[in-house]
Design a protein around this motif. Structure first.
Motif, PDB file in Angstrom:
ATOM      1  N   UNK A 316      32.049  38.195  45.203  1.00 36.88           N
ATOM      2  CA  UNK A 316      31.956  37.027  44.333  1.00 36.88           C
ATOM      3  C   UNK A 316      32.717  37.243  43.029  1.00 36.88           C
ATOM      4  N   UNK A 317      32.646  38.484  42.485  1.00 32.15           N
ATOM      5  CA  UNK A 317      33.370  38.762  41.252  1.00 32.15           C
ATOM      6  C   UNK A 317      34.876  38.643  41.472  1.00 32.15           C
ATOM      7  N   UNK A 318      35.357  39.136  42.615  1.00 32.46           N
ATOM      8  CA  UNK A 318      36.787  39.043  42.909  1.00 32.46           C
ATOM      9  C   UNK A 318      37.218  37.594  43.085  1.00 32.46           C
ATOM     10  N   UNK A 322      39.909  35.589  40.766  1.00 34.50           N
ATOM     11  CA  UNK A 322      41.065  34.927  41.370  1.00 34.50           C
ATOM     12  C   UNK A 322      41.107  33.448  41.011  1.00 34.50           C
ATOM     13  N   UNK A 323      39.935  32.809  41.048  1.00 34.10           N
ATOM     14  CA  UNK A 323      39.878  31.390  40.691  1.00 34.10           C
ATOM     15  C   UNK A 323      40.256  31.178  39.230  1.00 34.10           C
ATOM     16  N   UNK A 324      39.760  32.045  38.331  1.00 34.44           N
ATOM     17  CA  UNK A 324      40.118  31.923  36.922  1.00 34.44           C
ATOM     18  C   UNK A 324      41.604  32.178  36.702  1.00 34.44           C
ATOM     19  N   UNK A 325      42.166  33.126  37.453  1.00 38.59           N
ATOM     20  CA  UNK A 325      43.598  33.418  37.317  1.00 38.59           C
ATOM     21  C   UNK A 325      44.442  32.215  37.747  1.00 38.59           C
ATOM     22  N   UNK A 326      44.077  31.584  38.867  1.00 34.58           N
ATOM     23  CA  UNK A 326      44.820  30.407  39.320  1.00 34.58           C
ATOM     24  C   UNK A 326      44.709  29.271  38.306  1.00 34.58           C
ATOM     25  N   UNK A 327      43.516  29.088  37.754  1.00 28.78           N
ATOM     26  CA  UNK A 327      43.361  28.029  36.739  1.00 28.78           C
ATOM     27  C   UNK A 327      44.231  28.315  35.524  1.00 28.78           C
ATOM     28  N   UNK A 361      52.840  38.195  36.545  1.00 23.66           N
ATOM     29  CA  UNK A 361      52.367  39.554  36.809  1.00 23.66           C
ATOM     30  C   UNK A 361      51.610  40.101  35.608  1.00 23.66           C
ATOM     31  N   UNK A 362      52.080  39.814  34.389  1.00 20.02           N
ATOM     32  CA  UNK A 362      51.373  40.268  33.192  1.00 20.02           C
ATOM     33  C   UNK A 362      50.013  39.582  33.070  1.00 20.02           C
ATOM     34  N   UNK A 363      49.972  38.293  33.379  1.00 23.77           N
ATOM     35  CA  UNK A 363      48.696  37.586  33.356  1.00 23.77           C
ATOM     36  C   UNK A 363      47.749  38.139  34.409  1.00 23.77           C
ATOM     37  N   UNK A 364      48.303  38.580  35.545  1.00 25.15           N
ATOM     38  CA  UNK A 364      47.478  39.157  36.605  1.00 25.15           C
ATOM     39  C   UNK A 364      46.823  40.452  36.130  1.00 25.15           C
ATOM     40  N   UNK A 365      47.575  41.289  35.427  1.00 29.36           N
ATOM     41  CA  UNK A 365      46.997  42.536  34.915  1.00 29.36           C
ATOM     42  C   UNK A 365      45.890  42.253  33.904  1.00 29.36           C
ATOM     43  N   UNK A 366      46.060  41.229  33.097  1.00 33.98           N
ATOM     44  CA  UNK A 366      45.022  40.874  32.127  1.00 33.98           C
ATOM     45  C   UNK A 366      43.754  40.389  32.805  1.00 33.98           C
ATOM     46  N   UNK A 367      43.875  39.779  33.981  1.00 33.36           N
ATOM     47  CA  UNK A 367      42.695  39.250  34.683  1.00 33.36           C
ATOM     48  C   UNK A 367      41.898  40.328  35.400  1.00 33.36           C
ATOM     49  N   UNK A 368      42.441  41.550  35.514  1.00 38.19           N
ATOM     50  CA  UNK A 368      41.715  42.630  36.173  1.00 38.19           C
ATOM     51  C   UNK A 368      41.887  42.676  37.671  1.00 38.19           C
TER      52      UNK A 368
END
Length: 520
Positions: A316-318, A322-327, A361-368
């Protein structure tokens, strides 16, 4: 009494006149009748109207372009009529729409009343808790799990019947069901529907919905051209009717032409068998009998629940990350997502990206999220978003400003008339830069740097460079540019624009250059 004359002007004898009347009389009468018909608007309109419909039909059947022209004319007439007076269309559709809405609302209320007791019982019980775990584990809707696990029933056979002819189009049966004569059942249903219609009357949109034969009930769903009937044994939930409705709607959508033009050949309706198979649902296992709860089973259930929780928390955390990253990607200017999903345990993202947009990719690293689990596929494009357009204009203005240089005579800090045009162009570029920076709320500073050649002493050159930078600074401020965003400094001969010792190199070094800075 005057005599008739011939074409040459000579009088005709009575015998010749009678002969002409015998030979040409019928034709003259027919010509006179045609003349009267063409001259009389009413008679001419009646003659044209008697053959117009058949003429249009023949022309349309042989000329597709004529048919398309007529269709466009009719469409324009209807569209213009509705624009002038929408009430005409409203009055025409009201009897149809009101009946359909009334029937739909009645069916929904009836289904809700039939299932409310089952929902109360199944929503707060031990079985309901197990079904929710199963729904979470399998990814299937909770309502579907309830439908498959709770009630005791089975759909034994499903029939697709042509409504106008009463002929069977297709049928499917459960593996262990007793197969009945499909054509006989179709004929029986048609006869029952005709009996109900003749005996009780029928309003628009009213159809026979079900009847019972012994232990089996026949549930019926109707459309304008087809009927779907299912033989149900036991007590089925109200949600099963929505399954039948969905299957019939999909069949009528995919094979509308075949149903409308049905001529007795049922081979083309094999494609509908997969939709009929989706109606063969049921639950025949015995209901769970209430008994004494045993502690080992309770302990095993608790351990299982704990294991599910421990397993589900990371998942659920993952999913949440992922949902927050897409938003966040969707909100980023210059990024347009076209497709996202999972493939083989990894995520993938496809879309359009402006070169000036944020790095995904940088935003992805920030999202964990682990970058190894995500595959990107971006197509470049130029975004018209105001912020990115302003950044693009800033880069253009920065390049133009830093290419400018105001040159001075030997041992002079006075701006010559020849350099006035350079100042004018420079002011325009700086204004564009400051306006674009204001749009994106980015601080910017234009640095005015004075230079001198190597011919004088260091102290003299430094003073001369400061004077040249101050002269250009004063000229820019005099044109209305804000002093807070421009600063001047002298570099003397320590920062030459050219390192050579030729006269051309010295001329370039006797100047003022510009640098655009973006303070943090």
């Amino acid at each position: 009494m005057s005599q008739e004359t011939a074409a040459n002007g000579q009088p005709l004898t009575s015998e010749l006149a009678k002969l002409r009347e015998l030979l040409l009389g019928p034709e003259q009468a027919a010509i006179e009748a045609l003349r009267e018909r063409f001259d009389d608007p009413k008679l001419f309109a009646e003659a044209v109207g008697s053959v117009l419909a058949e003429a249009i039909r023949l022309r349309a059947s042989g000329d597709p372009r004529f048919k398309q022209l007529l269709e466009r004319i009719v469409e324009d007439v209807i569209r213009n009529s509705v624009r002038r007076n929408p009430a005409i269309l409203t009055d025409a559709l009201f009897p149809i729409i009101s009946g359909a809405v009334r029937k739909s609302v009645a069916a929904a209320l009836r289904g809700m009343m039939e299932s409310i007791d089952q929902l109360v019982e199944q929503g707060f019980s031990r079985r309901a808790f197990k079904w929710r775990i199963e729904a979470f584990r399998t990814g299937r809707p909770f309502g579907e799990i309830v439908l498959l696990r709770s009630t005791l029933y089975r759909v034994e056979q499903v029939f697709l019947i042509h409504r106008n002819t009463g002929l069977l189009l297709s049928q499917r049966a459960a593996d262990s069901a007793v197969h009945r004569d499909a054509d006989l059942i179709a004929a029986m249903m048609t006869a029952i529907q005709d009996f109900v219609t003749d005996s009780f009357g029928k309003q628009e949109g009213d159809d026979l919905e079900s009847f019972r034969v012994g232990e089996c009930a026949v549930w019926i769903e109707s459309s304008p051209n087809a009927v779907l009937a299912g033989v149900v044994r036991g007590v089925a939930p109200a949600r099963l009717r929505r399954v039948f409705q969905g299957a019939l709607e999909r069949i009528c959508s995919e094979q509308a032409r075949e149903i409308e033009e049905f001529d007795g050949d049922t081979a083309c309706f094999r494609e509908s068998e997969r939709h009929l198979d989706s109606c063969l649902l049921g639950r025949l296992s015995a209901a769970e009998a209430p008994g004494r709860v045993r502690w080992p089973w309770v302990l095993a259930a608790c351990v299982s629940v704990l294991g599910v929780i421990l397993w589900s928390v990371p998942v659920l955390r993952e999913r949440s990350r992922w949902s927050q990253y897409l938003n966040r990607l969707k909100e980023e200017p210059g990024i347009v997502l076209t497709e996202t999903g999972r493939d083989g345990g990894n995520y993938y993202v496809s879309g359009l990206r402006d070169p000036l947009a944020a790095d995904p990719a940088a935003l992805l690293r920030e999202s964990g999220i682990d970058g190894e689990q995500v595959r990107f596929q971006w197509e470049p494009y130029v975004s018209l978003q105001p912020g990115l357009a302003a950044v693009r204009r800033m880069e253009v203005s920065k390049t133009a400003i830093e290419k400018q240089a105001v040159r001075f005579p030997v041992n002079s800090a006075k701006i010559s008339v020849a350099q006035a045009e350079t100042i004018t162009g420079l002011v325009s570029h700086i204004r564009d830069l400051l306006e674009s920076a204001r749009v994106v709320a980015r601080p910017v500073l234009v640095e005015v740097i004075g230079h001198a050649d190597f011919s004088g002493g260091e102290t003299h050159n430094n003073r001369l460079a400061v004077q040249r930078a101050g002269a250009v600074f004063a000229a820019l401020i005099g044109e209305g540019l804000p002093a807070s965003q421009i600063r001047a400094r002298g570099a003397g001969s320590s920062e030459p624009l050219r390192s050579g010792d030729s006269e051309l190199d010295k001329e370039f070094n006797r100047s003022v250059s510009f640098r655009v800075l973006f303070p943090k």
